[in-house]
Design a protein around this motif. Structure first.
Motif, PDB file in Angstrom:
ATOM      1  N   UNK A 272       0.742  -1.859  -0.194  1.00  6.49           N
ATOM      2  CA  UNK A 272       0.266  -0.007  -0.236  1.00  6.49           C
ATOM      3  C   UNK A 272       0.806   1.205   0.154  1.00  6.49           C
ATOM      4  N   UNK A 273       1.547   1.394   0.673  1.00  8.59           N
ATOM      5  CA  UNK A 273       2.733   2.846   0.642  1.00  8.59           C
ATOM      6  C   UNK A 273       3.271   2.408  -0.299  1.00  8.59           C
ATOM      7  N   UNK A 274       3.688   1.642  -1.164  1.00  7.10           N
ATOM      8  CA  UNK A 274       4.579   1.097  -2.876  1.00  7.10           C
ATOM      9  C   UNK A 274       3.670   2.361  -3.476  1.00  7.10           C
ATOM     10  N   UNK A 275       2.260   2.269  -3.963  1.00  6.91           N
ATOM     11  CA  UNK A 275       1.607   2.550  -3.964  1.00  6.91           C
ATOM     12  C   UNK A 275       0.482   3.960  -4.248  1.00  6.91           C
ATOM     13  N   UNK A 276       1.509   4.275  -2.523  1.00  7.11           N
ATOM     14  CA  UNK A 276       1.201   6.032  -2.080  1.00  7.11           C
ATOM     15  C   UNK A 276       2.540   6.305  -2.590  1.00  7.11           C
ATOM     16  N   UNK A 277       3.291   5.908  -2.563  1.00  8.63           N
ATOM     17  CA  UNK A 277       4.664   6.243  -2.832  1.00  8.63           C
ATOM     18  C   UNK A 277       5.507   5.197  -4.024  1.00  8.63           C
ATOM     19  N   UNK A 278       5.107   5.605  -5.354  1.00  7.76           N
ATOM     20  CA  UNK A 278       5.722   4.800  -6.299  1.00  7.76           C
ATOM     21  C   UNK A 278       7.812   5.425  -6.879  1.00  7.76           C
ATOM     22  N   UNK A 279       8.124   5.173  -7.184  1.00  5.84           N
ATOM     23  CA  UNK A 279       9.110   4.852  -7.362  1.00  5.84           C
ATOM     24  C   UNK A 279       9.572   4.385  -9.497  1.00  5.84           C
TER      25      UNK A 279
END
Length: 137
Positions: free
Chosen positions: A128-135
């Protein structure tokens, strides 16, 4: 070892690295909070050198805050809230070290290093955090 590494998807490796980073942060912050709960002379002397006096009540309060925030970080449903609260706590530690002129790379930026591990570990283990802060690649 290489056979296992080739068969596991990359996201599994990232999750394990995230768990290890988060685990290191949790162990360190729980230890840090616990030693503040016990009125050891070294801890009270350090608080006094930082300009906060040698108050046992203040030391215990900071220890309790550190432990509560770390527990929130360790529990998956509240991990982002814990990370946000710990970021503020670590920011206060950085500000304290700047104020007294501590050595930059060893003392002052230690809170930054710990914060990067905290958020990096959480990012690697939380989709979920990867979706909020994508690289982007």
């Amino acid at each position: 070892m290489t056979v296992i590494a080739e068969t596991l998807p990359a996201s599994t490796h990232a999750r394990w690295v995230g768990r290890i980073l988060s685990g290191l942060v949790i162990v360190f912050l729980m230890f840090d909070g616990a030693i503040k709960l016990v009125p050891w002379p070294i801890v009270t002397e350090t608080m006094d050198r930082m300009g906060y006096g040698s108050s046992d009540a203040l030391m215990r309060g900071l220890g309790a805050i550190s432990i509560v925030c770390t527990v929130l970080y360790a529990i998956p449903p509240t991990s982002i809230l814990g990370a946000i609260l710990l970021t503020g706590y670590l920011g206060g530690a950085i500000a304290s070290h700047v104020r007294i002129g501590s050595p930059l790379f060893t003392h002052t930026l230690f809170g930054l290093y710990l914060g990067l591990m905290l958020w990096g570990g959480l990012w690697l283990r939380d989709r979920n955090l990867q979706g909020l802060i994508p690289f982007r690649r």
